[in-house]
Motif scaffolding. Structure first.
Motif, PDB file in Angstrom:
ATOM      1  N   TYR A 131       0.892  -1.285   0.074  1.00  0.00           N
ATOM      2  CA  TYR A 131      -0.064  -0.061  -0.014  1.00  0.00           C
ATOM      3  C   TYR A 131       0.780   1.300   0.041  1.00  0.00           C
ATOM      4  N   ASN A 135       0.617   3.303  -6.133  1.00  0.00           N
ATOM      5  CA  ASN A 135      -0.463   2.579  -6.653  1.00  0.00           C
ATOM      6  C   ASN A 135      -1.823   3.130  -6.082  1.00  0.00           C
ATOM      7  N   ILE A 137      -4.274   5.408  -6.683  1.00  0.00           N
ATOM      8  CA  ILE A 137      -4.751   6.433  -7.835  1.00  0.00           C
ATOM      9  C   ILE A 137      -5.407   7.566  -7.249  1.00  0.00           C
ATOM     10  N   ASN A 142     -10.623  11.686  -3.419  1.00  0.00           N
ATOM     11  CA  ASN A 142      -9.563  11.421  -2.387  1.00  0.00           C
ATOM     12  C   ASN A 142      -8.352  12.316  -2.557  1.00  0.00           C
ATOM     13  N   GLN A 169     -16.252   5.777   4.116  1.00  0.00           N
ATOM     14  CA  GLN A 169     -17.009   4.504   4.055  1.00  0.00           C
ATOM     15  C   GLN A 169     -15.765   3.367   3.818  1.00  0.00           C
ATOM     16  N   GLY A 171     -13.657   0.495   2.310  1.00  0.00           N
ATOM     17  CA  GLY A 171     -13.146   0.014   0.935  1.00  0.00           C
ATOM     18  C   GLY A 171     -12.990   1.506   0.097  1.00  0.00           C
ATOM     19  N   VAL A 172     -12.865   2.519   0.591  1.00  0.00           N
ATOM     20  CA  VAL A 172     -12.521   3.613  -0.289  1.00  0.00           C
ATOM     21  C   VAL A 172     -11.196   4.019  -0.141  1.00  0.00           C
ATOM     22  N   THR A 175      -7.083   2.719   4.781  1.00  0.00           N
ATOM     23  CA  THR A 175      -6.052   1.951   5.316  1.00  0.00           C
ATOM     24  C   THR A 175      -4.667   2.131   4.264  1.00  0.00           C
ATOM     25  N   HIS A 176      -5.411   1.893   2.798  1.00  0.00           N
ATOM     26  CA  HIS A 176      -4.089   2.392   1.891  1.00  0.00           C
ATOM     27  C   HIS A 176      -3.465   3.582   1.936  1.00  0.00           C
ATOM     28  N   ASP A 232      -8.911   2.948  12.015  1.00  0.00           N
ATOM     29  CA  ASP A 232     -10.284   2.743  12.469  1.00  0.00           C
ATOM     30  C   ASP A 232     -10.528   3.202  14.012  1.00  0.00           C
ATOM     31  N   LEU A 297     -12.437   7.584 -11.415  1.00  0.00           N
ATOM     32  CA  LEU A 297     -11.352   7.201 -10.746  1.00  0.00           C
ATOM     33  C   LEU A 297     -11.532   5.718 -10.605  1.00  0.00           C
ATOM     34  N   VAL A 329     -13.712   0.481  -3.585  1.00  0.00           N
ATOM     35  CA  VAL A 329     -12.724  -0.290  -4.541  1.00  0.00           C
ATOM     36  C   VAL A 329     -12.440  -1.468  -4.070  1.00  0.00           C
ATOM     37  N   ARG A 330     -12.746  -2.289  -3.059  1.00  0.00           N
ATOM     38  CA  ARG A 330     -12.560  -3.611  -2.667  1.00  0.00           C
ATOM     39  C   ARG A 330     -13.666  -4.462  -3.844  1.00  0.00           C
ATOM     40  N   GLU A 333     -11.884  -4.566  -7.235  1.00  0.00           N
ATOM     41  CA  GLU A 333     -10.840  -5.552  -7.091  1.00  0.00           C
ATOM     42  C   GLU A 333     -11.395  -6.936  -7.031  1.00  0.00           C
TER      43      GLU A 333
END
Ligand SMILES: Nc1ncnc2c1ncn2[C@@H]1O[C@H](COP(=O)(O)OP(=O)(O)OP(=O)(O)O)[C@@H](O)[C@H]1O
Length: 463
Positions: A131, A135, A137, A142, A169, A171-172, A175-176, A232, A297, A329-330, A333
């Motif tokens: 992460y 990568n 984007i 964001n 929310q 999966g956006v 954490t990355h 979190d 995006l 985004v999750r 993927e």
């Protein structure tokens, strides 16, 4: 009478005992015998090679810190593995970690200067190198958070974004982003003590510390961090003891110019179960929302992942996925992985039909197919306008804006061409549609109320 090395080792053991569970202590440290301490080298006898490997992997930081404190800064460690108990012969193994450390610091002195603060042992930052910013984007949703993150990576603690509070929310990409900040900091400032920790892990560590009466050590450890990333943070809700301890850590780090990065699934304004004094502090720096990725995006992320994984997927399929997988985004993927699995295992070409099949298992595709007509109708209903009104040449502000939003959403949410969108919404040409999209994009950036109206309409279109 005890030898000097026995006395020193007993002191080390009592520190170690305070810092790990009784079971671990009995398993890994009780069987160790101190053999000698000479020329800054402490020789320990261990029952097996496995012991050496395990201790080096799990406890080397604790061991090194303890030896530095109780024996002397720069003390090196050697193990003697007991092969034959009766002969007492063994193999001498220098500690790999100690050797590396020795080389990197160039220190070989055991002299303890009471005024000299021992060099802190290195810590594992717990970052996921996959992460990173390369990568992650960038898109409208964001941009703010990502740009602030890069500033932090460049100059942690010396920027106005302290703390950086990132929310959004699931999966956006929170954490990355949080990891990317840590990874960049370590690349540019390897000497910085960076630590990524989930709120849940922090909570468990704190509870353990309370149980083993080592809360002071816990606090001391966290107060040595230069860049603390807590993921979190909403999970601290209702946990008073953890919040209280985190409050002290936050204050100490902030006052001493250290960087804090926090992520949460909601903004500090609507967070419940957290003490006011913490929430106030969360708002001291920058609170940046990562919104759901927009179509552009989503498409860029898909293209980047396809390129990275060396896949071949046509633009048509990419657009189809980007149009229908809209929430996070999750899921995007997940669709790519499933597509690949289907095409490889069932030897099927990756085309729109396969994409539709795969997506329908992840999102309710039928609910989400929009037509220009439907979008026009929903926009009219939202603004309480008749369909005729939006189709006239009226220049009234509310009519013009509704028309532009309908055009913009049609461009975002359907595959219709600009001219067909223009045809359906007020008999306009493609240039008018293009202009409308630009106006709406600009207003979305600058006008919060306008942006939330557009978002509300989008939500309605998904129902
Ligand atoms: N802008 C982006 N570019 C590339 N990949 C992204 C982007 N945003 C998210 N991702 C990817 O999407 C996946 C989910 O992201 P991440 O785990 O960071 O989300 P999150 O917001 O922390 O979710 P949660 O709140 O559920 O933990 C990850 O694999 C991440 O790499």
């Amino acid at each position: 009478m005890l030898n000097n090395h026995d006395q020193l080792w007993n002191r080390c053991l009592s520190v170690i005992k305070d810092n790990i569970s009784e079971a671990s202590y009995n398993t890994w440290f009780a069987p160790i015998v101190a053999l000698k301490y000479e020329n800054s080298i402490f020789v320990l006898q261990v029952p097996s090679q496995f012991f050496v490997e395990y201790i080096e992997e799990k406890y080397i930081d604790l061991l090194r810190m303890t030896l530095y404190r109780e024996v002397g800064v720069g003390t090196r460690l050697e193990y003697r593995v007991l092969i034959d108990k009766s002969s007492g012969r063994g193999t001498q193994i220098p500690s790999a970690a100690e050797q590396t450390k020795q080389k990197s610091t160039g220190s070989n002195s055991s002299y303890v200067n009471p005024y000299h603060k021992p060099q802190l042992p290195e810590i594992d930052p717990q970052l996921n190198p996959a992460y990173n910013f390369n990568n992650l984007i960038e898109g409208n949703s964001n941009k703010l958070a990502r740009t602030a993150g890069i500033s932090i990576g460049n100059e942690p603690g010396k920027n106005i974004f302290n703390p950086l509070f990132v929310y959004g929310q699931s999966g956006v990409g929170k954490t990355h982003l949080a990891n990317a900040i840590g990874v960049m900091t370590k690349q540019l400032h390897p000497e910085k003590r960076v630590l990524y920790v989930s709120a849940n892990t922090f909570q468990i560590q704190y509870t353990d510390a309370v149980r083993s009466n080592t809360v002071n050590d816990f606090l001391n450890f966290y107060q040595t961090i230069d860049v603390l990333i807590v993921d979190d943070i909403q999970e601290f809700a209702g946990k008073t003891g953890t919040q209280n301890t985190f409050f002290h850590i936050f204050n100490h780090l902030h006052q001493t110019g250290k960087q804090l990065v926090l992520t949460s699934d909601r903004s500090p304004i609507v967070m419940v179960g957290l003490e006011q004094r913490l929430l106030t502090r969360f708002k001291w720096g920058l609170s940046a929302e990562i919104e759901k990725p927009d179509f552009e995006l989503r498409r860029s992320i898909l293209q980047s992942k396809i390129y990275r994984d060396g896949l071949e997927i046509s633009d048509e399929v990419v657009d189809f996925i980007a149009e229908h997988v809209v929430d996070n985004v999750r899921d995007l993927e997940g669709v790519l992985v499933s597509l690949l699995a289907h095409s490889t295992l069932a030897n099927m070409p990756i085309d729109v039909a396969l994409a539709e099949k795969v997506i329908s298992r992840i999102v309710n595709i039928t609910r989400k197919v929009n037509t220009v007509e439907k979008i026009r109708d929903v926009v009219c209903e939202y603004f309480s306008l008749s369909i005729d009104a939006i189709s006239t040449k009226s220049r009234k502000r509310e009519v013009v804006q509704a028309r532009q939003i309908a055009m913009y959403l049609s461009k975002q949410l359907t595959k219709s061409s600009l001219s067909s969108i223009g045809n359906t919404i007020g008999q306009r040409d493609h240039a008018t549609v293009l202009h409308a999209c630009k106006i709406v994009n600009d207003l979305m950036d600058s006008d919060k109320n306008f942006r939330s109206s557009v978002r509300e309409i989008e939500e309605k279109l998904k129902q």
